[in-house]
Design a protein around this motif. Sequence first.
Motif, PDB file in Angstrom:
ATOM      1  N   SER A   7     -33.992 -65.309 -28.911  1.00  0.00           N
ATOM      2  CA  SER A   7     -33.384 -65.797 -30.138  1.00  0.00           C
ATOM      3  C   SER A   7     -32.844 -64.614 -30.931  1.00  0.00           C
ATOM      4  O   SER A   7     -33.170 -63.465 -30.648  1.00  0.00           O
ATOM      5  CB  SER A   7     -34.383 -66.590 -30.981  1.00  0.00           C
ATOM      6  OG  SER A   7     -35.465 -65.776 -31.391  1.00  0.00           O
ATOM      7  N   GLY A   8     -32.027 -64.898 -31.938  1.00  0.00           N
ATOM      8  CA  GLY A   8     -31.514 -63.870 -32.827  1.00  0.00           C
ATOM      9  C   GLY A   8     -30.076 -63.480 -32.594  1.00  0.00           C
ATOM     10  O   GLY A   8     -29.529 -62.673 -33.357  1.00  0.00           O
ATOM     11  N   GLY A   9     -29.448 -64.021 -31.564  1.00  0.00           N
ATOM     12  CA  GLY A   9     -28.057 -63.714 -31.315  1.00  0.00           C
ATOM     13  C   GLY A   9     -27.152 -64.332 -32.364  1.00  0.00           C
ATOM     14  O   GLY A   9     -27.558 -65.198 -33.137  1.00  0.00           O
ATOM     15  N   GLY A  10     -25.907 -63.874 -32.388  1.00  0.00           N
ATOM     16  CA  GLY A  10     -24.951 -64.392 -33.345  1.00  0.00           C
ATOM     17  C   GLY A  10     -23.702 -63.548 -33.398  1.00  0.00           C
ATOM     18  O   GLY A  10     -23.446 -62.728 -32.514  1.00  0.00           O
ATOM     19  N   LEU A  11     -22.921 -63.762 -34.451  1.00  0.00           N
ATOM     20  CA  LEU A  11     -21.662 -63.052 -34.667  1.00  0.00           C
ATOM     21  C   LEU A  11     -21.859 -61.999 -35.747  1.00  0.00           C
ATOM     22  O   LEU A  11     -22.382 -62.293 -36.826  1.00  0.00           O
ATOM     23  CB  LEU A  11     -20.567 -64.034 -35.079  1.00  0.00           C
ATOM     24  CG  LEU A  11     -19.205 -63.459 -35.448  1.00  0.00           C
ATOM     25  CD1 LEU A  11     -18.578 -62.761 -34.250  1.00  0.00           C
ATOM     26  CD2 LEU A  11     -18.305 -64.560 -35.973  1.00  0.00           C
ATOM     27  N   VAL A  12     -21.436 -60.771 -35.460  1.00  0.00           N
ATOM     28  CA  VAL A  12     -21.600 -59.670 -36.400  1.00  0.00           C
ATOM     29  C   VAL A  12     -20.397 -58.742 -36.305  1.00  0.00           C
ATOM     30  O   VAL A  12     -19.767 -58.631 -35.251  1.00  0.00           O
ATOM     31  CB  VAL A  12     -22.913 -58.905 -36.122  1.00  0.00           C
ATOM     32  CG1 VAL A  12     -22.858 -58.219 -34.760  1.00  0.00           C
ATOM     33  CG2 VAL A  12     -23.215 -57.910 -37.219  1.00  0.00           C
TER      34      VAL A  12
END
Length: 125
Positions: A7-12
Amino acid sequence: QVQLVESGGGLVQAGGSLRLSCAASGRTFSSYGVAWFRQAPGKEREFVATINPWSGGVTYYADSVKGRFTISRDNAKNTVVLQMNSLKPEDTAVYYCAASTRILAPTRESETDYWGQGTQVTVSS
């Protein structure tokens, strides 16, 4: 025997940070070496970082992430964390955690036994 969930992925944005977590079932997770791998579109899966069982005092990183990423473990929470700083667009990939019952600090897929489903990391420029 062991189930892993990333978990913890995303757009940055480039230069930003993300913190990925690998949560595991079973207290024996503390006795397994754990590695992070990643796979970008159209590319082969590659090694990112690894950590040894118990204290997690032994770590090793791919040259491409050395100095920017930090792997650690929290045995009380049955998790391994990948802290990613100074992110670059080339870090964009699906990130996987994998555990080994045999190798203390695995660096190859063949050295691992359990895998999570992956979490997407996207870094914009």
